[in-house]
Design an enzyme around this catalytic site. Structure first.
Site, short mmCIF file in Angstrom:
data_model
loop_
_atom_site.label_atom_id
_atom_site.label_comp_id
_atom_site.label_asym_id
_atom_site.label_seq_id
_atom_site.Cartn_x
_atom_site.Cartn_y
_atom_site.Cartn_z
N SER A 140 68.46 -36.36 -25.59
CA SER A 140 69.58 -37.29 -25.69
C SER A 140 70.50 -36.81 -26.80
O SER A 140 70.55 -35.62 -27.11
CB SER A 140 69.06 -38.70 -25.93
OG SER A 140 70.11 -39.65 -25.92
N TYR A 154 80.19 -39.63 -20.41
CA TYR A 154 79.06 -38.95 -21.05
C TYR A 154 78.23 -39.94 -21.84
O TYR A 154 77.00 -39.96 -21.73
CB TYR A 154 79.58 -37.83 -21.95
CG TYR A 154 78.50 -37.13 -22.73
CD1 TYR A 154 77.65 -36.23 -22.10
CD2 TYR A 154 78.31 -37.37 -24.09
CE1 TYR A 154 76.64 -35.57 -22.80
CE2 TYR A 154 77.31 -36.72 -24.80
CZ TYR A 154 76.48 -35.83 -24.15
OH TYR A 154 75.48 -35.19 -24.85
N LYS A 158 74.17 -41.12 -21.17
CA LYS A 158 73.13 -41.02 -22.19
C LYS A 158 72.60 -42.39 -22.60
O LYS A 158 71.39 -42.54 -22.87
CB LYS A 158 73.66 -40.26 -23.41
CG LYS A 158 73.90 -38.78 -23.16
CD LYS A 158 72.61 -38.05 -22.76
CE LYS A 158 72.80 -36.54 -22.68
NZ LYS A 158 71.56 -35.83 -22.26
#
Length: 285
Positions: A140, A154, A158
């Site tokens: 991560s 993005y 995550k």
């Protein structure tokens, strides 16, 4: 067979042909482990195989292809008689304001950064369970704590990766499978180069792009790799190996990188402030 009884553990690393994945593979091999790496380009691990002919196997896999994952994981498990550590490393970045994103690009990004990791976990869990336990590592980022303009998709991928991984940790603990969420800071890889995708820009966001990145040009100019101030990816790999060597009281999350703690501190402070001054609860001291 218990983890303690195995003298040589096997790592399965997705996206092992370059960047962080390659650093993880090199470090694991130097520590005496076997490594099965998934790659999208045949021969991407040829030099590692030449240096460690009895300890390296590459498997062709694009984690966006959900249907191909179970077969690839089965092949990986057969290479050295099982899998002990799964590192979901394959991924990439995407730049674009939310208004600029298109459906196909968004879905492809989430297939790569989120769903690919989920399907790899799903396919690998039976193999880990058969071995009496093991580890799942989700690569991560500190971007999973906060968010930045132009990185919204993005960040979303995550954040979602961490959400399902925390639930997964509780689900598989009964099988002696432990989950690690590795929140990385900046490392000198091609994440901002060939691994970065760009949404079609709208001129309304040019000023914000210039403020955020120093240029409104999309794709942005290719950076000089020799000028990078980010850390050596091998340091991330060494930190991960050290984390996995802890047998008792290992935390779910680990910050990796000299800048990771500062970014995490700022992100959590921002989250706290986002509730405003009228929140009806108190933060513990």
């Amino acid at each position: 067979m218990t983890q303690a009884s195995r003298s040589t553990r096997t790592w399965l690393i997705t996206g092992a042909g370059r960047g962080l994945g390659r650093a993880f593979a090199q470090t694991a091999l130097e520590q005496g482990y076997n490594v099965v790496g998934t790659v999208r380009r045949p021969g991407a691990m040829a030099d590692l195989q030449a240096d460690h002919p009895d300890s390296v196997q590459e498997v062709l896999l694009d984690v966006r292809d959900a249907a191909a994952i179970p077969t690839a994981i089965n092949v990986a498990a057969q290479a050295f008689g099982g899998i002990d550590i799964v590192v979901n490393n394959a991924g990439g970045g995407i730049v674009g304001a939310i208004e600029e994103l298109d459906e196909q690009g968004a879905r492809e990004h989430l297939d790569l950064n989120l769903l690919g990791a989920m399907w790899v976990c799903q396919a690998a869990i039976p193999h880990l369970r058969a071995r009496g336990g093991g580890d799942i590592v989700q690569i991560s980022t500190v971007g999973a704590i906060g968010a930045m303009p132009m990185f919204g998709l993005y960040n979303a991928g995550k954040w979602a990766l961490e959400g399902f991984s925390e639930a997964l940790s509780a689900e598989v603990a009964q099988f002696d499978i432990r989950v690690t969420i590795a929140q990385l800071g900046g490392f000198a890889t091609d994440w901002a180069g060939s691994s970065m995708s760009f949404a079609t820009p709208k001129q309304e966001y040019d000023d914000l792009r210039k403020t955020t990145f120093g240029t409104a040009e999309i794709p942005w100019p290719t950076a000089d790799p020799d000028a990078s101030t980010d850390a050596d990816p091998r340091k991330a790999a060494e930190a991960l190996v050290a984390h996995l060597s802890v047998t008792n009281h290992r935390p779910l999350r680990v910050l990796i990188g000299d800048d990771a703690r500062e970014h995490a501190t700022l992100a959590y402070a921002g989250r706290r402030e986002s509730y405003g001054v009228t929140r009806n609860f108190n933060w513990p001291s």
